[in-house]
Scaffold this motif. Structure first.
Motif, mmCIF file in Angstrom:
data_model
loop_
_atom_site.group_PDB
_atom_site.id
_atom_site.type_symbol
_atom_site.label_atom_id
_atom_site.label_comp_id
_atom_site.label_asym_id
_atom_site.label_seq_id
_atom_site.Cartn_x
_atom_site.Cartn_y
_atom_site.Cartn_z
ATOM 1 N N PRO A 215 -4.336 13.287 -38.707
ATOM 2 C CA PRO A 215 -3.399 13.552 -39.802
ATOM 3 C C PRO A 215 -2.883 12.258 -40.421
ATOM 4 N N LYS A 216 -2.803 11.203 -39.585
ATOM 5 C CA LYS A 216 -2.291 9.928 -40.084
ATOM 6 C C LYS A 216 -2.866 8.848 -39.183
ATOM 7 N N PHE A 217 -3.147 7.686 -39.748
ATOM 8 C CA PHE A 217 -3.714 6.626 -38.919
ATOM 9 C C PHE A 217 -2.732 6.154 -37.846
ATOM 10 N N GLY A 272 -13.939 -1.753 -46.504
ATOM 11 C CA GLY A 272 -13.875 -1.888 -47.962
ATOM 12 C C GLY A 272 -12.505 -1.578 -48.498
ATOM 13 N N SER A 273 -12.383 -1.638 -49.812
ATOM 14 C CA SER A 273 -11.143 -1.432 -50.591
ATOM 15 C C SER A 273 -10.360 -2.728 -50.762
ATOM 16 N N ALA A 274 -10.683 -3.747 -49.977
ATOM 17 C CA ALA A 274 -10.050 -5.059 -50.119
ATOM 18 C C ALA A 274 -10.942 -6.040 -49.378
ATOM 19 N N GLU A 294 -19.646 -4.568 -45.186
ATOM 20 C CA GLU A 294 -18.631 -4.629 -46.250
ATOM 21 C C GLU A 294 -19.252 -4.234 -47.575
ATOM 22 N N ARG A 295 -18.497 -3.429 -48.319
ATOM 23 C CA ARG A 295 -18.968 -2.975 -49.636
ATOM 24 C C ARG A 295 -17.821 -3.059 -50.634
ATOM 25 N N TYR A 296 -18.166 -2.964 -51.918
ATOM 26 C CA TYR A 296 -17.171 -3.105 -52.986
ATOM 27 C C TYR A 296 -17.196 -1.867 -53.886
ATOM 28 N N LEU A 397 -2.105 -6.021 -57.425
ATOM 29 C CA LEU A 397 -2.103 -6.474 -56.033
ATOM 30 C C LEU A 397 -2.861 -5.460 -55.194
ATOM 31 N N LYS A 398 -3.313 -5.912 -54.025
ATOM 32 C CA LYS A 398 -3.920 -5.002 -53.052
ATOM 33 C C LYS A 398 -3.225 -5.228 -51.721
ATOM 34 N N SER A 399 -2.569 -4.211 -51.227
ATOM 35 C CA SER A 399 -1.875 -4.330 -49.945
ATOM 36 C C SER A 399 -2.322 -3.180 -49.052
ATOM 37 N N GLY A 400 -2.881 -3.505 -47.912
ATOM 38 C CA GLY A 400 -3.367 -2.467 -47.001
ATOM 39 C C GLY A 400 -4.423 -1.583 -47.653
ATOM 40 N N GLY A 401 -5.128 -2.117 -48.666
ATOM 41 C CA GLY A 401 -6.165 -1.344 -49.359
ATOM 42 C C GLY A 401 -5.627 -0.520 -50.517
ATOM 43 N N TYR A 402 -4.311 -0.482 -50.691
ATOM 44 C CA TYR A 402 -3.728 0.235 -51.834
ATOM 45 C C TYR A 402 -3.643 -0.705 -53.030
ATOM 46 N N LYS A 403 -4.044 -0.218 -54.201
ATOM 47 C CA LYS A 403 -3.853 -1.004 -55.420
ATOM 48 C C LYS A 403 -2.426 -0.782 -55.918
ATOM 49 N N GLU A 431 -2.914 -9.751 -42.382
ATOM 50 C CA GLU A 431 -2.942 -8.331 -42.001
ATOM 51 C C GLU A 431 -3.060 -7.410 -43.217
ATOM 52 N N TRP A 432 -2.240 -7.664 -44.230
ATOM 53 C CA TRP A 432 -2.146 -6.724 -45.355
ATOM 54 C C TRP A 432 -3.001 -7.114 -46.564
ATOM 55 N N GLY A 433 -3.646 -8.272 -46.516
ATOM 56 C CA GLY A 433 -4.363 -8.764 -47.701
ATOM 57 C C GLY A 433 -3.360 -9.471 -48.592
ATOM 58 N N LEU A 452 19.035 -1.595 -51.004
ATOM 59 C CA LEU A 452 18.037 -1.706 -52.086
ATOM 60 C C LEU A 452 16.765 -0.937 -51.679
ATOM 61 N N LYS A 453 16.366 -1.084 -50.405
ATOM 62 C CA LYS A 453 15.156 -0.375 -49.928
ATOM 63 C C LYS A 453 15.341 1.141 -50.038
ATOM 64 N N GLU A 454 16.523 1.611 -49.594
ATOM 65 C CA GLU A 454 16.830 3.057 -49.687
ATOM 66 C C GLU A 454 16.680 3.529 -51.123
ATOM 67 N N PRO A 466 8.744 -3.814 -52.024
ATOM 68 C CA PRO A 466 8.574 -5.234 -51.672
ATOM 69 C C PRO A 466 8.950 -5.501 -50.221
ATOM 70 N N ARG A 467 8.157 -6.380 -49.580
ATOM 71 C CA ARG A 467 8.402 -6.759 -48.174
ATOM 72 C C ARG A 467 9.155 -8.083 -48.111
ATOM 73 N N LYS A 468 9.150 -8.850 -49.200
ATOM 74 C CA LYS A 468 9.842 -10.146 -49.212
ATOM 75 C C LYS A 468 10.630 -10.267 -50.509
HETATM 76 C C1 MLC Z 1 2.255 1.059 -45.077
HETATM 77 N N1 MLC Z 1 3.146 0.065 -45.332
HETATM 78 C C2 MLC Z 1 2.632 -0.762 -46.219
HETATM 79 C C3 MLC Z 1 1.365 -0.234 -46.542
HETATM 80 N N2 MLC Z 1 1.162 0.886 -45.816
HETATM 81 N N3 MLC Z 1 3.104 -1.881 -46.774
HETATM 82 C C4 MLC Z 1 2.333 -2.517 -47.646
HETATM 83 N N4 MLC Z 1 1.126 -2.074 -48.010
HETATM 84 C C5 MLC Z 1 0.608 -0.955 -47.472
HETATM 85 N N5 MLC Z 1 -0.591 -0.510 -47.805
HETATM 86 C C6 MLC Z 1 4.441 -0.137 -44.715
HETATM 87 C C7 MLC Z 1 5.239 1.128 -44.644
HETATM 88 O O1 MLC Z 1 5.976 1.335 -45.815
HETATM 89 C C8 MLC Z 1 6.139 0.861 -43.452
HETATM 90 O O2 MLC Z 1 7.244 0.062 -43.791
HETATM 91 C C9 MLC Z 1 5.243 0.039 -42.548
HETATM 92 O O3 MLC Z 1 4.255 -0.566 -43.387
HETATM 93 C C10 MLC Z 1 4.557 0.887 -41.533
HETATM 94 O O4 MLC Z 1 4.139 2.090 -42.207
HETATM 95 P P1 MLC Z 1 3.071 3.032 -41.655
HETATM 96 O O5 MLC Z 1 2.812 4.121 -42.645
HETATM 97 O O6 MLC Z 1 3.379 3.380 -40.245
HETATM 98 O O7 MLC Z 1 1.849 2.044 -41.673
HETATM 99 P P2 MLC Z 1 0.486 2.406 -41.282
HETATM 100 O O8 MLC Z 1 0.326 3.845 -41.024
HETATM 101 O O9 MLC Z 1 0.099 1.459 -40.213
HETATM 102 O O10 MLC Z 1 -0.295 2.159 -42.671
HETATM 103 C C11 MLC Z 1 -1.151 1.179 -42.841
HETATM 104 C C12 MLC Z 1 -2.458 1.711 -43.429
HETATM 105 C C13 MLC Z 1 -2.164 2.354 -44.796
HETATM 106 C C14 MLC Z 1 -3.374 0.530 -43.530
HETATM 107 C C15 MLC Z 1 -3.064 2.777 -42.508
HETATM 108 O O11 MLC Z 1 -1.636 1.381 -45.633
HETATM 109 C C16 MLC Z 1 -3.382 2.967 -45.389
HETATM 110 O O12 MLC Z 1 -3.740 4.105 -45.064
HETATM 111 N N6 MLC Z 1 -4.121 2.231 -46.269
HETATM 112 C C17 MLC Z 1 -5.359 2.728 -46.877
HETATM 113 C C18 MLC Z 1 -5.196 2.893 -48.358
HETATM 114 C C19 MLC Z 1 -6.490 3.361 -48.993
HETATM 115 O O13 MLC Z 1 -7.113 4.386 -48.603
HETATM 116 N N7 MLC Z 1 -6.978 2.666 -50.017
HETATM 117 C C20 MLC Z 1 -8.241 2.984 -50.639
HETATM 118 C C21 MLC Z 1 -8.048 2.964 -52.166
HETATM 119 S S1 MLC Z 1 -9.591 3.326 -52.974
HETATM 120 P P3 MLC Z 1 8.650 0.286 -43.116
HETATM 121 O O14 MLC Z 1 9.495 -0.742 -43.804
HETATM 122 O O15 MLC Z 1 9.011 1.699 -43.465
HETATM 123 O O16 MLC Z 1 8.435 0.054 -41.660
HETATM 124 C C22 MLC Z 1 -10.290 1.818 -53.270
HETATM 125 C C23 MLC Z 1 -11.683 1.799 -53.742
HETATM 126 C C24 MLC Z 1 -12.535 1.279 -52.648
HETATM 127 O O17 MLC Z 1 -9.707 0.827 -52.993
HETATM 128 O O18 MLC Z 1 -13.256 0.301 -52.837
HETATM 129 O O19 MLC Z 1 -12.469 1.851 -51.578
#
Ligand code: MLC
Ligand code: AMP
Length: 497
Positions: A215-217, A272-274, A294-296, A397-403, A431-433, A452-454, A466-468
């Protein structure tokens, strides 16, 4: 017929999905999707490309809903399950959703929006007693899906893909990466983006393979599944590999050995994704015995460039264009870049999307006059292999694979009563790219970061927060008065020293 559903139904008796402790044969996925389609239709014979927004957890219900929408002639518009109401509202309004489908735990959050816009809301389970009606044969050039993606404009845009686009994207990957019906993949990715939807779930179903859902990583749960010995294919973003490595290092030696033995049995592991840091790739190789492939790719095009399944996978490179995908590198005038010189990646092929939803101008700007899609990514070719070297916009930006769009976050921050100006940038992070970082100019009063985060969490998805932070008297600007993001990044770098 719907190509993906058609292909999967070549394997009616195969287990297609494992989710929530249950296995589902493909014929059962199909039957439940037909029921969902009948319920969605509610007396009509064709949804005629009505957008159906759905907020459903990864798993059987998700696929049943997606296929149900397709079989009924609708456009599947998945919603991120961690979005705050403001972000859901934006998509529902922008897509002009006509129906919303929700897992029971999200129904209450969506009920307000359903009332506000007068949109029918279906909670998963309500369709269980619906009478099945005969469904129309639909043409595969119909639009199938809208995925919202951040861009250089401040708000996300809807990428429209047809069933033909999806067919091209999935079939290319299935043959390039040798998918087979004996495969068993673990899905740990969110299902509002292409990586999880196309590369993981759709490729598995297309091939008659098993897709098992978490359900969730979580590192622990993923390794737990690996340990059981059923999984043989895994795909993730580099941050997930980084997190798995960090967790593995904390395990007792005997567990490490057991996991390594299990992972060595896998057929394929993809990143991939980042950009995959070379260090992560090397460490993963030591731990799992696998050279990550690795793929793009990109939401608008699916996958375009990939290291070979058989053949050399070069660290730091994304490989070669996939069969059926045309790729060019060009200069700013869209002339081919000289060999060995960097250029923007342009892509053409049946895999390429048709339009941004309701955004004619953005769509026109995204293509060259002769129909090549402009990715905005800069690459260079060295000994035949493509290497991504950057992007032509500092605001993506790309953080954790999210654009993530810096402009979208700035727009929200500027609404805060204590913030008079701001600049959002990406800070390199292993870690996050990239980490989202915000330089703030305050209007006199101090700001409490926790509140502010809330405040931000009610307006933005958690991964965009934002993380910083850095408080500045004024933002660095060039002679034209434009904020110089490079200088903002340098200020953050100084702060970290
Ligand atoms: C979670 N957090 C992030 C984040 N994900 N911060 C920055 N960037 C991210 N991507 C934060 C949360 O808000 C939380 O902050 C803390 O990190 C822990 O959250 P979490 O949900 O427990 O983290 P985690 O489950 O470990 O999530 C990390 C992750 C997730 C890597 C599993 O980011 C993820 O699923 N990424 C994949 C995204 C994806 O599928 N992209 C593909 C796009 S398509 P706090 O402060 O609350 O502790 C694409 C095309 C292609 O790109 O080529 O594929
Ligand atoms: P999205 O818009 O979320 O689909 O993200 C697509 C973007 O992810 C691309 O435009 C690239 O910038 C980036 N991307 C995807 N795969 C890779 C990769 N292997 N290396 C570097 N960047 C990548």
């Amino acid at each position: 017929m719907i190509p993906l559903v058609n292909q999967a139904m070549r394997f009616p008796d195969a287990i297609g999905i494992i989710s929530g402790e249950r296995s589902y044969r493909i014929s059962e996925v199909f039957d439940c999707s037909v029921r969902m389609a009948s319920f969605l239709l509610n007396g009509r014979s064709d949804l005629q490309e009505d957008r159906v927004a759905f907020m459903v957890d990864p798993g059987f219900d998700y696929v049943k809903t997606q296929w149900g929408i397709w079989l009924a002639g609708g456009i599947a518009t998945p919603l991120c399950i961690s979005y705050p109401t403001a972000s859901l509202k934006y998509i529902i309004e922008d897509a002009g959703a006509k129906i919303i489908v929700a897992s029971p735990q999200y129904a209450r959050q969506l009920a307000g929006l359903s009332d506000e816009y007068g949109i029918r809301l279906i909670t998963i389970g309500e369709e269980a007693d619906a009478a099945i009606i005969p469904l129309l044969e639909l043409s595969s050039d119909r639009n199938a899906m809208i995925l919202y993606t951040s861009g250089t404009t401040n708000m996300p845009k809807g990428v429209v893909s047809s069933h033909e686009n999806i067919k091209a994207q999935v079939s290319t990957l299935c043959s390039a990466w040798a998918w087979r019906s004996q495969d068993h993949i673990l899905c740990v990715l969110p299902l509002h983006h292409i990586h999880g939807i196309i590369n993981v779930v759709s490729c598995a179903l297309w091939s008659g393979a098993v897709c098992e859902f978490l359900p969730k990583f979580s590192e622990k749960d993923a390794f737990e599944q690996f340990r059981k010995g059923r999984i043989n294919v895994f795909m993730a973003v580099p941050t997930i590999y980084y997190k798995l490595i960090a967790y593995w290092e904390t395990l007792p030696a005997e567990e490490q050995v057991e996991l390594t033995q299990r992972m060595k049995q896998f057929r394929l592991m993809v990143s991939g994704s980042a950009a995959l840091p070379v260090r992560t790739m090397a460490r993963w190789q030591e731990i799992s015995g696998h050279t990550l492939l690795e793929r793009y790719g990109m939401t608008e095009i699916g996958m375009a460039i990939s290291n070979p399944y058989n053949g050399k996978r070069r660290p730091g490179y994304v490989g070669l264009p996939l069969p059926g995908v045309q790729v060019r590198l060009v200069d700013e005038q869209y002339n081919d870049a000289p060999p060995g010189e960097p250029g923007e990646i342009l892509v053409k092929g049946k895999n390429v999307f048709s339009q941004y939803w309701n955004r004619q101008e953005s769509t026109a700007l995204a293509f060259t006059p002769d129909g090549w899609f402009k990715t905005g990514d800069i690459a260079v070719v060295e000994s035949d292999y493509y290497r991504i070297i950057g992007r032509n916009s500092v605001d993506i930006l790309k953080s954790g694979g999210y654009k993530i769009s810096a402009l979208e976050i700035e727009e929200v921050l500027r609404d805060h009563e204590h913030i008079s100006d701001c600049a959002v940038v990406g800070i390199e992070d292993e870690e996050w790219g990239e980490l989202v970082a915000a330089a703030l100019v305050l209007n006199g009063s101090d700001i409490d970061l926790a509140s502010l985060k809330e405040w931000l969490l009610t307006r933005l998805a958690n991964y965009k927060i934002p993380r910083k932070y850095l408080a500045l008297k004024e933002l660095p600007r060039n002679a034209m008065g434009k904020v110089t993001k490079k200088s903002v990044k340098e200020l953050f770098a100084l702060e970290q020293k």
